[in-house]
Enzyme design. Structure first.
Site, PDB file in Angstrom:
ATOM      1  NE  ARG A  27      18.167  -3.443   3.801  1.00  0.00           N
ATOM      2  CZ  ARG A  27      18.985  -4.306   3.206  1.00  0.00           C
ATOM      3  NH1 ARG A  27      19.134  -4.292   1.911  1.00  0.00           N
ATOM      4  NH2 ARG A  27      19.669  -5.158   3.934  1.00  0.00           N
ATOM      5  NE  ARG A  31      21.576  -2.029  -3.952  1.00  0.00           N
ATOM      6  CZ  ARG A  31      22.145  -3.226  -3.872  1.00  0.00           C
ATOM      7  NH1 ARG A  31      23.169  -3.512  -4.642  1.00  0.00           N
ATOM      8  NH2 ARG A  31      21.678  -4.135  -3.047  1.00  0.00           N
ATOM      9  NE  ARG A  40      25.866   1.900  -2.833  1.00  0.00           N
ATOM     10  CZ  ARG A  40      26.891   1.325  -3.396  1.00  0.00           C
ATOM     11  NH1 ARG A  40      27.448   1.853  -4.471  1.00  0.00           N
ATOM     12  NH2 ARG A  40      27.403   0.209  -2.887  1.00  0.00           N
ATOM     13  CG  ASP A  78      23.948  -2.718   7.010  1.00  0.00           C
ATOM     14  OD1 ASP A  78      23.167  -2.720   6.053  1.00  0.00           O
ATOM     15  OD2 ASP A  78      24.443  -3.754   7.491  1.00  0.00           O
ATOM     16  CE1 TYR A 155      24.840 -10.778   6.401  1.00  0.00           C
ATOM     17  CE2 TYR A 155      23.397 -10.609   8.304  1.00  0.00           C
ATOM     18  CZ  TYR A 155      23.582 -10.613   6.931  1.00  0.00           C
ATOM     19  OH  TYR A 155      22.509 -10.449   6.095  1.00  0.00           O
TER      20      TYR A 155
HETATM   21  O1  1CP Z   1      15.721   2.466   4.375  1.00  0.00           O
HETATM   22  C1  1CP Z   1      16.213   1.602   5.111  1.00  0.00           C
HETATM   23  O2  1CP Z   1      15.584   0.581   5.487  1.00  0.00           O
HETATM   24  C2  1CP Z   1      17.566   1.931   5.605  1.00  0.00           C
HETATM   25  C3  1CP Z   1      18.523   1.287   6.158  1.00  0.00           C
HETATM   26  C4  1CP Z   1      18.952  -0.167   6.228  1.00  0.00           C
HETATM   27  C5  1CP Z   1      18.516  -1.144   7.128  1.00  0.00           C
HETATM   28  C6  1CP Z   1      17.355  -1.054   8.108  1.00  0.00           C
HETATM   29  C7  1CP Z   1      20.009  -0.716   5.467  1.00  0.00           C
HETATM   30  C8  1CP Z   1      20.729  -0.037   4.395  1.00  0.00           C
HETATM   31  N1  1CP Z   1      20.252  -1.972   5.949  1.00  0.00           N
HETATM   32  C9  1CP Z   1      19.355  -2.260   6.939  1.00  0.00           C
HETATM   33  C10 1CP Z   1      19.285  -3.472   7.753  1.00  0.00           C
HETATM   34  C11 1CP Z   1      19.975  -4.701   7.319  1.00  0.00           C
HETATM   35  N2  1CP Z   1      21.219  -4.851   6.774  1.00  0.00           N
HETATM   36  C12 1CP Z   1      19.435  -5.985   7.504  1.00  0.00           C
HETATM   37  C13 1CP Z   1      18.121  -6.255   8.184  1.00  0.00           C
HETATM   38  C14 1CP Z   1      16.976  -6.063   7.293  1.00  0.00           C
HETATM   39  C15 1CP Z   1      16.814  -7.084   6.190  1.00  0.00           C
HETATM   40  O3  1CP Z   1      16.676  -8.278   6.519  1.00  0.00           O
HETATM   41  O4  1CP Z   1      16.820  -6.671   5.035  1.00  0.00           O
HETATM   42  C16 1CP Z   1      20.373  -6.921   6.998  1.00  0.00           C
HETATM   43  C17 1CP Z   1      20.237  -8.426   6.966  1.00  0.00           C
HETATM   44  C18 1CP Z   1      21.497  -6.186   6.542  1.00  0.00           C
HETATM   45  C19 1CP Z   1      22.765  -6.736   5.993  1.00  0.00           C
HETATM   46  C20 1CP Z   1      23.052  -6.165   4.665  1.00  0.00           C
HETATM   47  N3  1CP Z   1      23.542  -4.909   4.472  1.00  0.00           N
HETATM   48  C21 1CP Z   1      22.781  -6.745   3.398  1.00  0.00           C
HETATM   49  C22 1CP Z   1      22.196  -8.121   3.136  1.00  0.00           C
HETATM   50  C23 1CP Z   1      23.295  -9.091   2.923  1.00  0.00           C
HETATM   51  C24 1CP Z   1      22.827 -10.504   2.774  1.00  0.00           C
HETATM   52  O5  1CP Z   1      22.829 -11.250   3.762  1.00  0.00           O
HETATM   53  O6  1CP Z   1      22.486 -10.895   1.648  1.00  0.00           O
HETATM   54  C25 1CP Z   1      23.160  -5.787   2.432  1.00  0.00           C
HETATM   55  C26 1CP Z   1      23.097  -5.936   0.938  1.00  0.00           C
HETATM   56  C27 1CP Z   1      23.627  -4.641   3.125  1.00  0.00           C
HETATM   57  C28 1CP Z   1      24.040  -3.342   2.534  1.00  0.00           C
HETATM   58  C29 1CP Z   1      22.985  -2.318   2.562  1.00  0.00           C
HETATM   59  N4  1CP Z   1      22.398  -1.842   3.723  1.00  0.00           N
HETATM   60  C30 1CP Z   1      21.497  -0.853   3.432  1.00  0.00           C
HETATM   61  C31 1CP Z   1      21.497  -0.664   1.997  1.00  0.00           C
HETATM   62  C32 1CP Z   1      20.688   0.351   1.247  1.00  0.00           C
HETATM   63  C33 1CP Z   1      22.422  -1.606   1.474  1.00  0.00           C
HETATM   64  C34 1CP Z   1      22.799  -1.760   0.011  1.00  0.00           C
HETATM   65  C35 1CP Z   1      24.013  -0.949  -0.171  1.00  0.00           C
HETATM   66  C36 1CP Z   1      24.250  -0.432  -1.532  1.00  0.00           C
HETATM   67  O7  1CP Z   1      24.819  -1.185  -2.331  1.00  0.00           O
HETATM   68  O8  1CP Z   1      23.933   0.742  -1.800  1.00  0.00           O
END
Ligand code: 1CP
Length: 355
Positions: A27, A31, A40, A78, A155
């Protein structure tokens, strides 16, 4: 053919010599960076960031521009793009995370689930890979990724994140036939998805099994690990043996022996796992990635320096360690603390690489 300027990350995935320990952060675009929050805002939504090449490229490069000591980039996208392409209707509620309009709630819906046309429905991801590769101009490698079949299924069945997994675990224990149907469809789809990311130019792939640790000890291999193994075998059969493959099961530290047998180039470790013990179990032929507690980055430079040194000391001398956090960086991290972590890794790790 590998003309990447900084190939420390790729060399470490092959257990080759490097002069320091490479690092990237799960990540790393996100944010905690003011420049991310700004982009964003301009994009209007998270999904627009993913679907628009220019935005996806901009945010992928932001951490690299800020921190010259990062050794890899990761595609901005994502894991939930796959269930979205399957028609489940991904949406985000501000402050609540991802949700699905049509989660898999009954047998009929599960039976209807099918492999989507990945190249058509997810073309924006592969276009983003091409655009990012071009913008990177061979600075560092680009990591492509997917969720694991099990983690995607959590999910798809729960309909959102942050649950206690009771719906999906009920399915595991009462209808293993339906569970395996979902997992087989996900496995085929993930294989195709990663293959197309590789064709578009990613240099390594990572499978995020963020919720594998929710499974009971007796069920992890059957419901999560075995499907990751099929994906790795499929990719090898498709001719991508040369592309390094990283797996990461959050909460999976007690299953390292089994993880070491599925053909992965590297295994990601969360912060609850002892990296020294993991290395003893796994040996030197598989790279380890991890595993600083991301919460340490909320503390002071003094505490960060000590914690980073501890991870490097615990891995010890020799190749095969990619420094990372044990899970994603939190949005509350002061960006200057990341700089402190990266400087410490770069300077302190060199002594572990002297032949
Ligand atoms: O820099 C990076 O790592 C970029 C990209 C990235 C990756 C690899 C994002 C952006 N998401 C992910 C993978 C991801 N998404 C995972 C696997 C990694 C981990 O375990 O953290 C998972 C479980 C998700 C699902 C997801 N997408 C969540 C978690 C939800 C939960 O179960 O609580 C969330 C909050 C997102 C949205 C998201 N994806 C990525 C970002 C930066 C965000 C936040 C979005 C925002 O509000 O700006």
């Amino acid at each position: 053919m590998n003309s990447i300027q900084n190939d420390t990350f790729l060399r470490t995935l092959k257990q080759q010599n490097t002069s320091y320990t490479p690092v990237w952060m799960m990540r790393q675009a996100g944010r905690y960076l003011p420049e991310y929050r700004n982009t964003r805002k301009n994009a209007g939504s998270f999904l627009e960031l993913c679907k628009n090449n220019d935005f996806a490229t901009e945010v992928t490069l932001q951490p690299l521009d800020r921190y010259p000591y990062l050794d890899a980039s990761i595609l901005f996208s994502d894991i939930l793009t796959i269930p979205d392409a399957m028609g489940l209707g991904l949406y985000f509620v501000e402050g609540e995370g991802p949700k699905f309009e049509r989660p898999l709630q009954d047998e009929k819906e599960i039976q209807k689930l099918d492999i989507p046309n990945v190249d058509e429905k997810l073309h924006y991801v592969f276009e983003a890979v091409r655009a990012i590769k071009k913008a990177l101009n061979q600075r560092v490698p680009l990591i492509g990724f997917s969720g694991s079949p099990w983690t995607l299924a959590t999910y798809m069945v729960e309909g959102k994140g942050g649950t206690n997994f009771l719906n999906i675990k009920k399915l595991v224990y009462s209808r293993p036939d339906l569970m395996s149907h979902i997992l087989k469809i996900n496995t085929e789809t993930v294989t195709k998805y990663l293959a197309s990311q590789i064709e578009a130019g990613v240099d390594a792939v990572m499978i995020f099994d963020s919720w594998g640790g929710a499974l009971a000890h007796s069920e992890y291999e059957r419901y999560s690990l075995n499907y990751m193994k099929v994906i790795i075998s499929n990719l090898n059969l498709l001719g991508y043996e040369h592309i390094p493959k990283i797996i990461f099961t959050k909460g999976g530290g007690q299953w390292l022996e089994a993880q070491a047998k599925i053909g992965a180039s590297a295994i990601g470790l969360d912060w609850q796992t002892d990296i020294a013990k993991a290395r003893r179990i796994i040996g030197n032929n598989i790279t380890l990635q991890g595993n600083l507690d991301p919460a340490i980055l909320l503390s002071s430079p003094k505490a960060i320096v000590a914690a980073v040194k501890k991870v490097l000391d615990n891995y010890g001398y020799g190749e095969g360690h990619i420094f990372n956090l044990g899970h994603g960086i939190t949005q509350f991290t002061p960006p200057e603390n990341v700089q402190c972590m990266l400087e410490t890794i770069r300077s302190y790790s060199q002594k572990f690489h002297i032949e």
